[in-house]
Design an enzyme around this catalytic site. Structure first.
Site, mmCIF file in Angstrom:
data_model
loop_
_atom_site.group_PDB
_atom_site.id
_atom_site.type_symbol
_atom_site.label_atom_id
_atom_site.label_comp_id
_atom_site.label_asym_id
_atom_site.label_seq_id
_atom_site.Cartn_x
_atom_site.Cartn_y
_atom_site.Cartn_z
ATOM 1 N N CYS A 142 59.364 9.808 -18.927
ATOM 2 C CA CYS A 142 60.478 10.655 -19.082
ATOM 3 C C CYS A 142 61.501 9.565 -18.991
ATOM 4 C CB CYS A 142 60.718 11.472 -17.747
ATOM 5 S SG CYS A 142 60.725 10.719 -16.119
ATOM 6 N N GLU B 25 63.543 17.874 -12.666
ATOM 7 C CA GLU B 25 63.588 16.652 -13.401
ATOM 8 C C GLU B 25 62.978 16.543 -14.706
ATOM 9 O OE1 GLU B 25 64.950 14.116 -11.818
ATOM 10 O OE2 GLU B 25 64.758 14.628 -9.643
#
Length: 548
Positions: free
Chosen positions: A271, A237
């Site tokens: 993110c 990720e």
């Protein structure tokens, strides 16, 4: 972290104790690895009861210690209590609740009878769900609890023991989790490792059932390379530059309000935070004005308690290096006459308000980190573009983002952007909420990562889907067809058993296939209408009969 204690944030948890951060000794890492593998080999982690117990215990770990968790994150990042609960803890609790309700069904064998060839339908074709083995979860600092424990929910549900390598950049949270985890979860099945590069390197030298890493792309490459040496499957990720497309039909005020109430969380150190905005050029000035008005209204300057310098809904930059990087973006834009709005700055607390930079049309000739690197902070580039098509071209010319956002009054605009771009997720007229959707996978594509978790995808990530086929001895008359000598009759019969062949007509063209699809659709709808009419007709006749 430096200077957090002197921050003017409202805070009343100072009497809560947080353990000291001490890296895990190397010999202890070896013992943890051996202990967890022994637990997995005992099959104790495989049972439904074991999984449910540890899932529920994880929920109570959070509930019983919420105030200490809030204190730890405050010391690490300066986040307020509500933001810690809503951003870090609620998503974990939602994951746990879903997993405890669904894990029994997720664990069941999955029949593949329907699509099997006729001869295979009698061999009980199915998928058996088995835990992959001891998992390694390497988490990030910006949401130290969610990014550690949400993947852990998937590992527990899948029946995998797990080592949690938590971030040294969130030392209070990491140390607290190391204290709490063995008190609530099976200490033979789950463990926390504290430390930095050396400890991570030692862990990555070992084979694992699965590795899930959250963090930067550069470190992600190191993790992937290390995992390749042991042939360990990975989920990465990684984030990236998540774009926002603002069309001419967008509601500028709503777009700005929704965007900045997400961008201010963790000072943009998320993110999936909106990274840059592609605005159709005829609306760019209107959009910038809406942005300025929103910032002034929702986050008025100091000494207001809602200033970015004080609000508990934002946080400090991670360290001085990240703080200086944001200042460099702002100073460069100001020197070039492109700074549309300068946010407040407090060097002592490493807090920065949102700053806006207006670039050239289609970002022609632009260079530097603001347009090339993931910003991961409260500075945002606003890029005028010719139209939505130009925005799509701009996005597709760059690495695939983790998240993509479209602000428009027409769903057709959103549909067009989604269909013509690639991203981990896409959201219409809001930001970041895909991470709260426990029923949807969370993951990237290309440079923003691979693999996914959350909900069932979290279970699937740590689960091996084993193909199972049963061929009993009474099938021997059929199976013996492959034994020598292979006569022409035997080969023909064996082909009938194992090959469906080409049972469709030769296609003429793509247009011809489109016409067939349209005809099928028309026939389907005509059939539905006919069934409804017949049903209504019979219902009317019956009603007439009853009345008579």
């Amino acid at each position: 972290m430096n200077n957090i204690e002197s921050s003017p944030l409202p805070h009343n948890h100072s009497n809560l104790t947080i353990p000291e951060y001490t890296p895990t000794p190397m010999d202890e890492i070896e013992k943890i690895y051996t202990r967890l593998n022994a637990r997995f080999d005992s099959h104790a982690t495989h049972s439904l009861a074991y999984r449910l117990y540890n899932l529920k215990q994880l929920g109570y770990l959070i509930q019983d210690n919420e105030r200490r968790i809030q204190e730890a994150v405050y010391r690490d990042l300066g986040k307020g209590a509500f933001d810690v609960s809503s951003g870090d803890l609620w998503p974990i609790l939602n994951e746990i609740n879903l997993a405890r309700k669904r894990v029994k069904g997720w664990m069941k064998d999955e029949s593949r009878l329907w699509d099997a060839m006729f001869s295979f339908k009698f061999m009980r074709p199915r998928i058996k769900k088995q835990p992959k083995g001891v998992a390694l979860i390497i988490s990030a600092w910006n949401f130290p609890w969610q990014l550690t424990l949400s993947p852990l929910v998937g590992a527990i549900a899948a029946g995998c023991p797990a080592v949690l390598k938590v971030s040294e950049h969130a030392p209070s949270s990491s140390a607290l989790l190391a204290e709490l985890l063995p008190r609530y979860l099976d200490p033979e099945g789950y463990a926390v490792v504290l430390g930095a590069v050396e400890e991570s390197t030692r862990l990555l030298e070992k084979p694992w059932g699965h590795i899930l890493y959250t963090g930067s792309g550069n470190v992600g490459k190191i993790v992937a390379a290390a995992a390749a040496k042991t042939l360990t499957p990975t989920t990465l990720e990684l984030g990236g530059k998540s774009p926002v497309v603002v069309s001419s039909c967008a509601n500028m005020k709503i777009a700005a309000r929704r965007m900045f109430t997400i961008k201010q969380m963790a000072a943009g150190q998320i993110c999936i935070a909106p990274d840059y905005v592609l605005v159709v050029k005829d609306k760019v000035d209107e959009f910038i004005k809406a942005c300025k008005d929103t910032v002034d209204q929702l986050f008025p300057p100091s000494p207001s308690p809602w200033s970015f310098l004080h609000t508990p809904q934002s946080s400090s930059m991670r360290n001085t290096g990240d703080f200086d990087r944001m200042i460099s973006y702002i100073d460069k834009a100001e020197q070039e006459g492109k700074l549309a709005h300068r946010g407040e700055i407090d060097k002592d607390s490493r807090r920065i308000g949102i700053s806006l930079v207006k670039t050239s049309l289609n970002a022609e000739g632009e260079s530097g980190g603001l347009v090339q690197d993931e910003v991961f902070g409260p500075v945002m580039a606003i890029i005028p573009v010719d139209d939505v098509d130009a925005a799509i071209q701009y996005i597709n010319a760059r690495p695939h983002p983790l998240a993509l956002y479209v602000c428009s009054g027409k769903r057709s605009v959103f549909k067009k952007v989604v269909e013509q771009t690639w991203s981990g997720s896409a959201t219409w007229n809001d930001f970041a909420f895909a991470t709260y959707a426990r029923n949807l996978p969370f993951g990237g594509v290309g440079a923003s990562g691979w693999g996914a978790y959350h909900g069932k995808e979290g279970f699937d990530t740590f689960t091996h889907h084993k193909a199972v086929l049963e061929v009993p001895y009474f099938f021997e008359p059929l199976m013996s067809l492959r034994y020598p000598p292979l006569t022409k009759l035997r080969m023909t019969l064996f082909k009938v058993l194992l090959c469906t062949g080409v049972s469709y007509s030769r296609p003429v063209s793509v247009e011809g296939e489109e016409n067939k699809l349209r005809r099928k659709k028309v026939i389907k709808w005509m059939t539905v209408v006919l069934v409804i009419l017949v049903g209504v007709g019979f219902g009317g006749l019956r009603w007439s009969g009853l009345r008579n």
